[in-house]
Design an enzyme around this catalytic site. Structure first.
Site, PDB file in Angstrom:
ATOM      1  N   SER A 156       0.694  -1.318   0.114  1.00 33.30           N
ATOM      2  CA  SER A 156       0.306   0.521  -0.064  1.00 33.30           C
ATOM      3  C   SER A 156       0.636   1.139   0.190  1.00 33.30           C
ATOM      4  CB  SER A 156      -0.650  -0.185   1.236  1.00 33.30           C
ATOM      5  OG  SER A 156      -1.930   0.479   0.995  1.00 33.30           O
ATOM      6  N   ASP A 251     -10.390  -3.593  -5.150  1.00 34.40           N
ATOM      7  CA  ASP A 251      -9.180  -2.811  -4.245  1.00 34.40           C
ATOM      8  C   ASP A 251      -9.667  -1.737  -5.212  1.00 34.40           C
ATOM      9  OD1 ASP A 251      -7.688  -1.095  -2.638  1.00 34.40           O
ATOM     10  OD2 ASP A 251      -5.879  -2.596  -3.877  1.00 34.40           O
ATOM     11  N   HIS A 281      -7.643  -4.936  -0.518  1.00 32.07           N
ATOM     12  CA  HIS A 281      -6.235  -4.182  -0.274  1.00 32.07           C
ATOM     13  C   HIS A 281      -6.567  -4.860   1.839  1.00 32.07           C
ATOM     14  CE1 HIS A 281      -3.832  -1.026  -0.492  1.00 32.07           C
ATOM     15  NE2 HIS A 281      -3.946  -1.036   1.251  1.00 32.07           N
TER      16      HIS A 281
END
Length: 309
Positions: A156, A251, A281
């Protein structure tokens, strides 16, 4: 593809627990809530040696945690930057995944506890990550590392930082990076992608929480034209190290990750890109609760082996 049943069950349990949305939480509460992820990561693996220390940074010492497996040196290295929107997360958040990475790749893993926003706005996190990477390369012999076999990685926001460090290492003529493993990375500052519309609510990371993270990271300035803050804004993607880019079907960041993989490939970079169907995610942190997500770890391990052999 439908939502993975393990993910569906986890999301239902989290909704039933009634935790407030990140975008509606004060920063200290959001950081405290991150501790719950550790309980969903399975058992911590034993590593031959784990050391906490600090390394020099641009604005003071940077804490790092060094995982050295029981393999003969000189070893490859993985410098890991944790996710959490540049606002939450720390060494503990990714302790278990880093242990697994060290054991399965035979690499020394250096996890970087970079400065967090909003106390330290962009590009502070990048500055720390690049400085830590330079330190690893400069101290490779003492760490038992082959300086030609350094991989940068993160999930991320950590994927954003790994991409940014790769760009800076090219632009600044060092250190040498053998590969960049980007796990559902933040690569762009753009709210128009289909995946943001399709997956902006109900799939762990939301559109509103992503806006909350970006607002804290950017602060009062607008550094969005800085490629070390927004890697997709780089003028060129040529001459970057080989990349793994993993994205998840459900996501909000799926499309920007895949677009970044495409831009690298178009520039002649060797790219391994994979979309994980049914996943959301954050599952790299959740492999105890979502065993199906262990395939991400498998693929990162394979990538590291491939670029450091």
């Amino acid at each position: 593809m439908p939502l993975n049943p393990e993910v569906e069950g986890l999301l239902a349990a989290m909704a039933e627990a009634g935790a407030p949305p990140t975008a509606e939480s004060p920063v200290p509460l959001a950081r405290a809530a991150t501790e719950a992820f550790g309980e969903m990561q399975g058992e911590a693996e034993e590593v031959a040696n784990v050391e906490n220390r600090t390394v020099p940074g641009p604005d003071g010492a940077i804490p790092v945690r060094i995982y050295t497996p029981a393999t003969d040196g000189p070893r490859s290295a993985i410098i890991y930057y944790h996710g959490g929107g540049w606002v939450i997360g720390d060494l503990e958040t990714v302790d278990k995944p880093c242990r697994t990475l060290a054991n399965r790749t035979g690499s020394v893993v250096i996890s970087v506890d970079y400065r967090l926003a909003p106390e330290h706005a962009a590009p502070a996190a990048f500055d720390d990550c690049y400085a830590a990477t330079v330190w690893v390369a400069d101290n490779a012999a003492d760490l038992g590392i082959d300086p030609a076999k350094i991989v940068v990685s993160g999930d991320s926001a950590g994927g954003n930082l790994a991409a940014a460090v790769s760009l800076a290492a090219r632009d600044r003529k060092g250190p040498q990076i053998a590969g960049q493993a980007l796990i559902y990375p933040v690569t762009n500052y753009d709210w128009s992608s289909p995946s943001l519309e399709e997956n902006g609510d109900g799939y762990l990371l939301t559109r509103s929480s992503m806006q909350w993270f970006w607002a804290h990271y950017l602060g009062a300035a607008d550094p969005t034209n800085n490629p070390y803050v927004v890697p997709a804004r780089a003028e060129s993607f040529a001459d970057l190290p080989p990349a793994y880019v993993g994205t998840c079907e459900f996501d909000p960041l799926r499309d920007e990750g895949e677009a970044y993989a495409g831009a690298l490939r178009d520039a002649g970079v060797e790219v391994t890109a994979k979309r994980y169907d049914g996943m959301v995610h954050g599952v790299f942190w959740l492999q105890g609760a979502v065993p199906s997500a262990k395939v991400l770890m498998d693929d990162v391990v394979d990538f590291v082996h491939g670029v450091t052999k």
